[in-house]
Scaffold this motif. Structure first.
Motif, PDB file in Angstrom:
ATOM      1  N   GLY A  34      -8.902   1.612  -3.584  1.00 49.41           N
ATOM      2  CA  GLY A  34      -8.873   0.241  -3.094  1.00 49.41           C
ATOM      3  C   GLY A  34      -7.791   0.016  -2.068  1.00 49.41           C
ATOM      4  N   GLY A  35      -7.449  -1.237  -1.941  1.00 47.87           N
ATOM      5  CA  GLY A  35      -6.410  -1.617  -0.995  1.00 47.87           C
ATOM      6  C   GLY A  35      -5.805  -2.948  -1.377  1.00 47.87           C
ATOM      7  N   GLN A  88       0.839  -1.203   0.000  1.00 52.90           N
ATOM      8  CA  GLN A  88       0.000   0.000   0.000  1.00 52.90           C
ATOM      9  C   GLN A  88       0.874   1.253   0.000  1.00 52.90           C
ATOM     10  N   ASP A 147      -5.721  -5.731  -0.086  1.00 59.09           N
ATOM     11  CA  ASP A 147      -6.478  -6.949   0.209  1.00 59.09           C
ATOM     12  C   ASP A 147      -7.501  -7.274  -0.882  1.00 59.09           C
ATOM     13  N   GLU A 148      -7.696  -6.340  -1.811  1.00 67.16           N
ATOM     14  CA  GLU A 148      -8.647  -6.573  -2.902  1.00 67.16           C
ATOM     15  C   GLU A 148      -8.050  -7.513  -3.933  1.00 67.16           C
ATOM     16  N   GLU A 149      -8.922  -8.287  -4.552  1.00 67.19           N
ATOM     17  CA  GLU A 149      -8.494  -9.331  -5.488  1.00 67.19           C
ATOM     18  C   GLU A 149      -7.633  -8.805  -6.642  1.00 67.19           C
ATOM     19  N   PHE A 150      -7.964  -7.655  -7.214  1.00 66.30           N
ATOM     20  CA  PHE A 150      -7.271  -7.177  -8.412  1.00 66.30           C
ATOM     21  C   PHE A 150      -6.253  -6.055  -8.137  1.00 66.30           C
ATOM     22  N   TYR A 151      -5.991  -5.766  -6.870  1.00 64.19           N
ATOM     23  CA  TYR A 151      -5.114  -4.657  -6.515  1.00 64.19           C
ATOM     24  C   TYR A 151      -3.734  -4.790  -7.155  1.00 64.19           C
ATOM     25  N   ASP A 152      -3.064  -5.909  -6.912  1.00 67.39           N
ATOM     26  CA  ASP A 152      -1.720  -6.115  -7.475  1.00 67.39           C
ATOM     27  C   ASP A 152      -1.753  -6.070  -8.995  1.00 67.39           C
ATOM     28  N   LYS A 203      -3.847  -4.415 -10.900  1.00 64.89           N
ATOM     29  CA  LYS A 203      -4.020  -3.026 -11.342  1.00 64.89           C
ATOM     30  C   LYS A 203      -2.698  -2.281 -11.304  1.00 64.89           C
ATOM     31  N   GLU A 245      -8.551   3.889  -9.186  1.00 68.21           N
ATOM     32  CA  GLU A 245      -8.981   2.592  -8.649  1.00 68.21           C
ATOM     33  C   GLU A 245      -8.009   2.090  -7.582  1.00 68.21           C
TER      34      GLU A 245
END
Length: 171
Positions: free
Chosen positions: A91-92, A37, A94-99, A101, A87
């Motif tokens: 987000g953060g 983060q 822990d969200e499924e698509f964070y990495d 993105k 986005e």
């Protein structure tokens, strides 16, 4: 000696490019949600400031002096990046698509940097050949960058953009 302290516009932008590339590399190997983060937030800050400098100072100075298609592509690539930045910021880790993105943002930025820095025919090469005072632009950009970084560190990044630069141009 003054040049080292006040780089020209292209040197300043290239330094930004190297900084963000390094941050993306650190993100890719980072472990832990807090570390990811922190790196993602730094990436978003660096890119937001960089894009504002290009859109409000550097690109306008290049209009009519370099290939129009290169400028248009730069604006569109910024717009795509801004959507992902918004986005990521919302987000953060822990969200499924964070990495994913952040990774896709790095690919977009990598392509964008390549277009700007392409030897002989890229935006920067064309700007160097044009009648543009890159030293004065660099000084203006360095001063504005200081202001923006201080502002964003104090108040946070601007609210996520829902209207991209190209949409605003059409309106």
């Amino acid at each position: 000696m003054a040049e080292a302290k006040n780089p020209d516009a292209i040197a300043l932008l290239k330094t930004d490019h190297r900084t963000v590339e390094e941050l993306f590399e650190k993100f890719e190997s980072a472990k832990g949600a807090d570390r990811k983060q922190k790196l993602a937030n730094q990436i978003c800050l660096e890119l937001t400031v960089h894009m504002e400098l290009e859109e409000t100072i550097f690109y306008p100075a290049c209009e009519g002096k370099i290939e129009e298609d290169l400028l248009k592509e730069g604006y569109v690539e910024h717009d795509t990046g801004k959507v992902l930045i918004a986005e990521i910021e919302a987000g953060g880790p822990d969200e499924e698509f964070y990495d994913t993105k952040v990774h896709v943002l790095s690919e977009i930025i990598e392509h964008h940097v390549e277009e700007e820095e392409k030897r002989g025919e890229g935006m920067f090469a064309q700007a160097r050949k044009a009648d543009i005072d890159l030293q004065a632009l660099g000084e203006q950009m360095a001063a504005r960058k200081e202001e923006l970084v201080a502002q964003y560190k104090k108040r946070g990044l601007p609210l996520p953009e829902t209207t991209t630069f190209t949409q605003a141009k059409v309106a």
